[in-house]
Write a protein that holds these residues in place. Sequence first.
Motif, PDB file in Angstrom:
ATOM      1  N   SER A 110       3.527 -16.028  -2.041  1.00 42.97           N
ATOM      2  CA  SER A 110       3.934 -15.287  -1.057  1.00 42.97           C
ATOM      3  C   SER A 110       3.578 -14.330  -1.276  1.00 42.97           C
ATOM      4  O   SER A 110       4.229 -12.967  -2.167  1.00 42.97           O
ATOM      5  CB  SER A 110       5.555 -15.365  -0.372  1.00 42.97           C
ATOM      6  N   HIS A 111       2.988 -13.380  -0.093  1.00 38.73           N
ATOM      7  CA  HIS A 111       2.736 -11.686  -0.561  1.00 38.73           C
ATOM      8  C   HIS A 111       4.353 -11.303  -0.559  1.00 38.73           C
ATOM      9  O   HIS A 111       4.156  -9.926  -1.539  1.00 38.73           O
ATOM     10  CB  HIS A 111       2.048 -11.419   0.877  1.00 38.73           C
ATOM     11  N   LEU A 112       5.200 -11.061  -0.390  1.00 35.01           N
ATOM     12  CA  LEU A 112       6.542 -10.358  -0.367  1.00 35.01           C
ATOM     13  C   LEU A 112       7.152 -11.143  -1.664  1.00 35.01           C
ATOM     14  O   LEU A 112       7.365 -10.144  -1.966  1.00 35.01           O
ATOM     15  CB  LEU A 112       8.003 -11.308   1.065  1.00 35.01           C
ATOM     16  N   GLY A 114       4.992 -11.406  -4.255  1.00 36.62           N
ATOM     17  CA  GLY A 114       4.458 -10.876  -4.528  1.00 36.62           C
ATOM     18  C   GLY A 114       5.316  -9.258  -4.862  1.00 36.62           C
ATOM     19  O   GLY A 114       5.140  -8.051  -6.002  1.00 36.62           O
ATOM     20  N   HIS A 115       4.873  -8.394  -3.355  1.00 40.02           N
ATOM     21  CA  HIS A 115       6.085  -6.946  -4.163  1.00 40.02           C
ATOM     22  C   HIS A 115       6.825  -7.404  -4.768  1.00 40.02           C
ATOM     23  O   HIS A 115       7.212  -5.876  -5.732  1.00 40.02           O
ATOM     24  CB  HIS A 115       6.796  -6.545  -2.078  1.00 40.02           C
ATOM     25  N   ILE A 116       7.776  -7.884  -4.352  1.00 39.83           N
ATOM     26  CA  ILE A 116       8.990  -8.362  -5.529  1.00 39.83           C
ATOM     27  C   ILE A 116       8.642  -8.013  -7.030  1.00 39.83           C
ATOM     28  O   ILE A 116       9.497  -6.823  -7.284  1.00 39.83           O
ATOM     29  CB  ILE A 116      10.454  -9.524  -5.186  1.00 39.83           C
ATOM     30  N   SER A 136       8.034  -2.715   4.313  1.00 41.88           N
ATOM     31  CA  SER A 136       6.762  -2.242   4.137  1.00 41.88           C
ATOM     32  C   SER A 136       5.633  -2.508   5.669  1.00 41.88           C
ATOM     33  O   SER A 136       6.977  -2.500   5.830  1.00 41.88           O
ATOM     34  CB  SER A 136       5.702  -3.301   3.138  1.00 41.88           C
ATOM     35  N   GLY A 137       5.233  -2.733   6.013  1.00 47.22           N
ATOM     36  CA  GLY A 137       4.032  -2.284   7.080  1.00 47.22           C
ATOM     37  C   GLY A 137       4.696  -3.778   7.942  1.00 47.22           C
ATOM     38  O   GLY A 137       4.717  -3.103   9.336  1.00 47.22           O
ATOM     39  N   GLY A 138       4.564  -4.453   7.577  1.00 50.70           N
ATOM     40  CA  GLY A 138       5.400  -6.029   7.767  1.00 50.70           C
ATOM     41  C   GLY A 138       7.247  -6.227   7.896  1.00 50.70           C
ATOM     42  O   GLY A 138       7.213  -7.508   8.693  1.00 50.70           O
ATOM     43  N   PHE A 166       7.336   4.064  10.727  1.00 45.01           N
ATOM     44  CA  PHE A 166       6.671   5.419  10.376  1.00 45.01           C
ATOM     45  C   PHE A 166       5.143   5.412  10.779  1.00 45.01           C
ATOM     46  O   PHE A 166       4.706   6.056  11.528  1.00 45.01           O
ATOM     47  CB  PHE A 166       6.599   5.450   8.822  1.00 45.01           C
ATOM     48  N   ASP A 167       4.545   4.259  10.591  1.00 44.28           N
ATOM     49  CA  ASP A 167       3.376   4.231  11.411  1.00 44.28           C
ATOM     50  C   ASP A 167       3.203   4.620  13.571  1.00 44.28           C
ATOM     51  O   ASP A 167       2.188   5.262  13.426  1.00 44.28           O
ATOM     52  CB  ASP A 167       2.476   3.132  11.255  1.00 44.28           C
ATOM     53  N   LYS A 168       4.700   3.862  13.802  1.00 37.43           N
ATOM     54  CA  LYS A 168       4.284   3.711  15.468  1.00 37.43           C
ATOM     55  C   LYS A 168       4.597   6.048  15.247  1.00 37.43           C
ATOM     56  O   LYS A 168       4.662   6.041  16.461  1.00 37.43           O
ATOM     57  CB  LYS A 168       4.893   3.126  16.088  1.00 37.43           C
ATOM     58  N   GLY A 179       0.270   6.301   9.445  1.00 35.85           N
ATOM     59  CA  GLY A 179       1.785   7.026   8.530  1.00 35.85           C
ATOM     60  C   GLY A 179       3.110   7.328   7.831  1.00 35.85           C
ATOM     61  O   GLY A 179       3.417   9.094   7.962  1.00 35.85           O
ATOM     62  N   GLY A 180       2.679   6.309   7.237  1.00 35.07           N
ATOM     63  CA  GLY A 180       3.959   6.612   6.096  1.00 35.07           C
ATOM     64  C   GLY A 180       3.542   7.935   5.705  1.00 35.07           C
ATOM     65  O   GLY A 180       4.430   8.844   4.809  1.00 35.07           O
ATOM     66  N   VAL A 181       2.065   7.992   4.503  1.00 30.60           N
ATOM     67  CA  VAL A 181       2.170   8.796   3.968  1.00 30.60           C
ATOM     68  C   VAL A 181       2.068   9.820   4.204  1.00 30.60           C
ATOM     69  O   VAL A 181       2.427  11.240   4.127  1.00 30.60           O
ATOM     70  CB  VAL A 181       0.701   8.446   3.456  1.00 30.60           C
ATOM     71  N   ILE A 183       3.639  11.278   7.012  1.00 26.71           N
ATOM     72  CA  ILE A 183       5.198  11.721   7.198  1.00 26.71           C
ATOM     73  C   ILE A 183       6.193  12.241   5.955  1.00 26.71           C
ATOM     74  O   ILE A 183       6.174  13.161   6.027  1.00 26.71           O
ATOM     75  CB  ILE A 183       5.809  10.570   8.254  1.00 26.71           C
ATOM     76  N   ASP A 184       6.075  11.375   5.023  1.00 26.28           N
ATOM     77  CA  ASP A 184       6.172  11.974   3.533  1.00 26.28           C
ATOM     78  C   ASP A 184       6.045  13.275   3.173  1.00 26.28           C
ATOM     79  O   ASP A 184       7.296  13.676   3.251  1.00 26.28           O
ATOM     80  CB  ASP A 184       5.880  11.267   2.372  1.00 26.28           C
ATOM     81  N   GLY A 185       4.843  13.661   3.337  1.00 27.46           N
ATOM     82  CA  GLY A 185       4.274  14.939   3.034  1.00 27.46           C
ATOM     83  C   GLY A 185       4.601  15.904   4.371  1.00 27.46           C
ATOM     84  O   GLY A 185       5.383  16.655   3.514  1.00 27.46           O
ATOM     85  N   ALA A 278       6.742   3.734  -1.682  1.00 26.01           N
ATOM     86  CA  ALA A 278       6.235   4.585  -2.433  1.00 26.01           C
ATOM     87  C   ALA A 278       7.121   5.834  -2.159  1.00 26.01           C
ATOM     88  O   ALA A 278       6.488   7.025  -1.954  1.00 26.01           O
ATOM     89  CB  ALA A 278       4.842   5.509  -2.096  1.00 26.01           C
ATOM     90  N   ASN A 279       8.066   6.260  -0.522  1.00 25.43           N
ATOM     91  CA  ASN A 279       8.357   7.620  -0.201  1.00 25.43           C
ATOM     92  C   ASN A 279       9.001   8.721  -1.132  1.00 25.43           C
ATOM     93  O   ASN A 279       9.992   7.720  -1.370  1.00 25.43           O
ATOM     94  CB  ASN A 279       8.722   7.130   1.285  1.00 25.43           C
ATOM     95  N   ARG A 280       9.177   9.602  -1.012  1.00 21.03           N
ATOM     96  CA  ARG A 280       9.466  10.651  -2.270  1.00 21.03           C
ATOM     97  C   ARG A 280      10.684  10.371  -1.997  1.00 21.03           C
ATOM     98  O   ARG A 280      11.710  10.362  -2.492  1.00 21.03           O
ATOM     99  CB  ARG A 280       9.201  11.384  -1.768  1.00 21.03           C
TER     100      ARG A 280
HETATM  101  O1  KG4 Z   1       3.092  -2.951   1.504  1.00 23.80           O
HETATM  102  P1  KG4 Z   1       2.571  -2.144   2.411  1.00 23.80           P
HETATM  103  O2  KG4 Z   1       1.071  -2.005   1.828  1.00 23.80           O
HETATM  104  O3  KG4 Z   1       1.532  -3.588   2.870  1.00 23.80           O
HETATM  105  C1  KG4 Z   1       2.336  -4.274   3.593  1.00 23.80           C
HETATM  106  O4  KG4 Z   1       2.635  -5.267   3.197  1.00 23.80           O
HETATM  107  O5  KG4 Z   1       2.156  -4.141   5.118  1.00 23.80           O
HETATM  108  O6  KG4 Z   1       3.023  -1.329   3.112  1.00 23.80           O
HETATM  109  C2  KG4 Z   1       2.135  -0.293   4.087  1.00 23.80           C
HETATM  110  C3  KG4 Z   1       3.123   0.314   4.752  1.00 23.80           C
HETATM  111  C4  KG4 Z   1       2.451   1.213   5.901  1.00 23.80           C
HETATM  112  O7  KG4 Z   1       3.493   0.896   6.982  1.00 23.80           O
HETATM  113  C5  KG4 Z   1       2.895   2.919   5.236  1.00 23.80           C
HETATM  114  O8  KG4 Z   1       3.246   3.396   5.944  1.00 23.80           O
HETATM  115  C6  KG4 Z   1       3.618   2.550   4.819  1.00 23.80           C
HETATM  116  O9  KG4 Z   1       4.218   1.154   3.969  1.00 23.80           O
HETATM  117  N1  KG4 Z   1       3.792   4.169   3.569  1.00 23.80           N
HETATM  118  C7  KG4 Z   1       4.749   4.798   3.307  1.00 23.80           C
HETATM  119  C8  KG4 Z   1       4.522   5.462   2.272  1.00 23.80           C
HETATM  120  N2  KG4 Z   1       3.151   4.989   2.162  1.00 23.80           N
HETATM  121  C9  KG4 Z   1       2.643   3.779   2.239  1.00 23.80           C
HETATM  122  N3  KG4 Z   1       5.908   4.850   4.113  1.00 23.80           N
HETATM  123  C10 KG4 Z   1       6.404   5.451   3.794  1.00 23.80           C
HETATM  124  N4  KG4 Z   1       6.302   7.003   2.883  1.00 23.80           N
HETATM  125  C11 KG4 Z   1       5.121   6.765   2.002  1.00 23.80           C
HETATM  126  N5  KG4 Z   1       4.524   7.252   0.743  1.00 23.80           N
END
Ligand code: KG4
Length: 340
Positions: A110-112, A114-116, A136-138, A166-168, A179-181, A183-185, A278-280
Motif C-alpha cells: 500500500s502506498h500509505l 510506504g509513507h509510514i 498527504s494529497g489523497g 492546501f492545493d484547493k 499548493g502546499g509548497v 502556501i508553506d513559503g 514537509a510543511n515547516r
Molecule cells: O504524499 P504526496 O507526495 O502525494 C500523495 O500521496 O498525495 O503529497 C502531496 C501533497 C500535496 O497536496 C501537496 O500540496 C502537499 O502534499 N505538500 C505540502 C507541502 N509539500 C507538499 N503541504 C504543505 N506544506 C508543504 N511544504
Amino acid sequence: MLILGIESSCDETAAAVVEDGRRILSDVVASQVAVHTPYGGVVPEIASRKHVEAILPVIERALAEAGLESGELDAVAVAQGPGLVGALLVGLSAAKAMAYGLGKPLIAVSHLEGHIHAAFLGREPMDKYMVCLVASGGHTALYEVDPECRSRLLGTTRDDAAGEAFDKVAKLLGLGYPGGVIIDGLAEKGDPRAIPFPKAHLGKDSLEFSFSGLKTAVANFVRRFGPAPGPGEPGPFRLEDVVAGFQEAVVDVLVDKTMKAAEICVVSDVAVVGGVAANRRLRQRMGEEAGRRGLMLHLPLPRYCTDNGAMIAAAAYSVWKRSGFCLDPLDLDARSRWLD
Ligand code: KG4
Ligand code: ZN
C-alpha cells in the motif's frame, strides 16, 4: 536484501533501491509538476501517459545509481494503491514484467504503508508501538503502528485530505499548483492569528478529520472582502495573513488529533509522514508539542515526505520480514482505494 521500489500512484514516477529496508542506495524521482501546472492540478490521463514515458528511464537510473545489475536485486516492490488507477497500472506493469523476467519475487504494498516507512529510512528500525499521522494529497489518517510495522486505522478524513485542502485553497487564491509548497513559503510572511479560520475538531475524542469547511471559509472570506491581492500587494487584507491563518487552522487540528491519539493509545513515539509532513510550520508545532509531552517525534527528511520509491522498498522489506518470500501473484490489479 536488495529491493527495487517502484511508485507511480499520482504525479511522480519514482524508483529506488533500498538495502534491508533502510539503507538507500539510489532514489530517483521524475516529477510531473511542470506538465500539470497549466491545468492547476493533476490531470489523470496526462499523468498516466507521462508515467509510461518515464518509468523505464527512471528504473534504469535507479539501478545505475545503485551500481547494480537488475539480476542482483532480491525482489521488486511496487505501490499497488491507493491512487489513480491509470497511473498505478504503469508502475505495476513494469514491476510485474521485471519480477517475471528476472524470476524474482514481486511484493505489492500500500502506498500509505510506504509513507509510514519513510519515517525510518536511513535510521534505526522502529521497535515500539507508535502513532503515525499520514497527511498527504489523497489521505489524512491516524494509525497505530506495531513493532512489526503493521498498522491499524484509528481515524481518517470525512471529506478532503489535508494536502488537498492546501492545493484547493492555493488554487482559489490564484497561487497555482502544487499548493502546499507555495502556501508553506508565503505563510512565513503572514500573521497566523490575524484571520482566525474555523477548526473542525468533530467532538472531544474524535480522531476523524474534516477540511472542506475550512476551504469554504477561505473562499467565503475572499468573496466577502474582495479579490485576493497578490503577494506583497496592497488590498483589503494581506494574502500572507490569509494563507498563514488557513495553514494554522490545518496545523492546529493535525497536531491536536495526533497528540490525542498518542494519549489514547498510550505510546511514547509519534511519526508524521506524507507530503504535508514537509510543511515547516507543522514540523515546528509537532516538535514543540511532542517535546512538551515527552514524546519522541519521528519526521522523514522533507524529500521522503512526498512520494518516492524508497518508501515502497522499505514497506516491502517489512512485508518480507513478517511473511517471508510470499510471491504476490502476477495477475494482481491496481487498487484505487485501500480501505484500511
Ligand atoms: O504524499 P504526496 O507526495 O502525494 C500523495 O500521496 O498525495 O503529497 C502531496 C501533497 C500535496 O497536496 C501537496 O500540496 C502537499 O502534499 N505538500 C505540502 C507541502 N509539500 C507538499 N503541504 C504543505 N506544506 C508543504 N511544504
Ligand atoms: Zn503519497
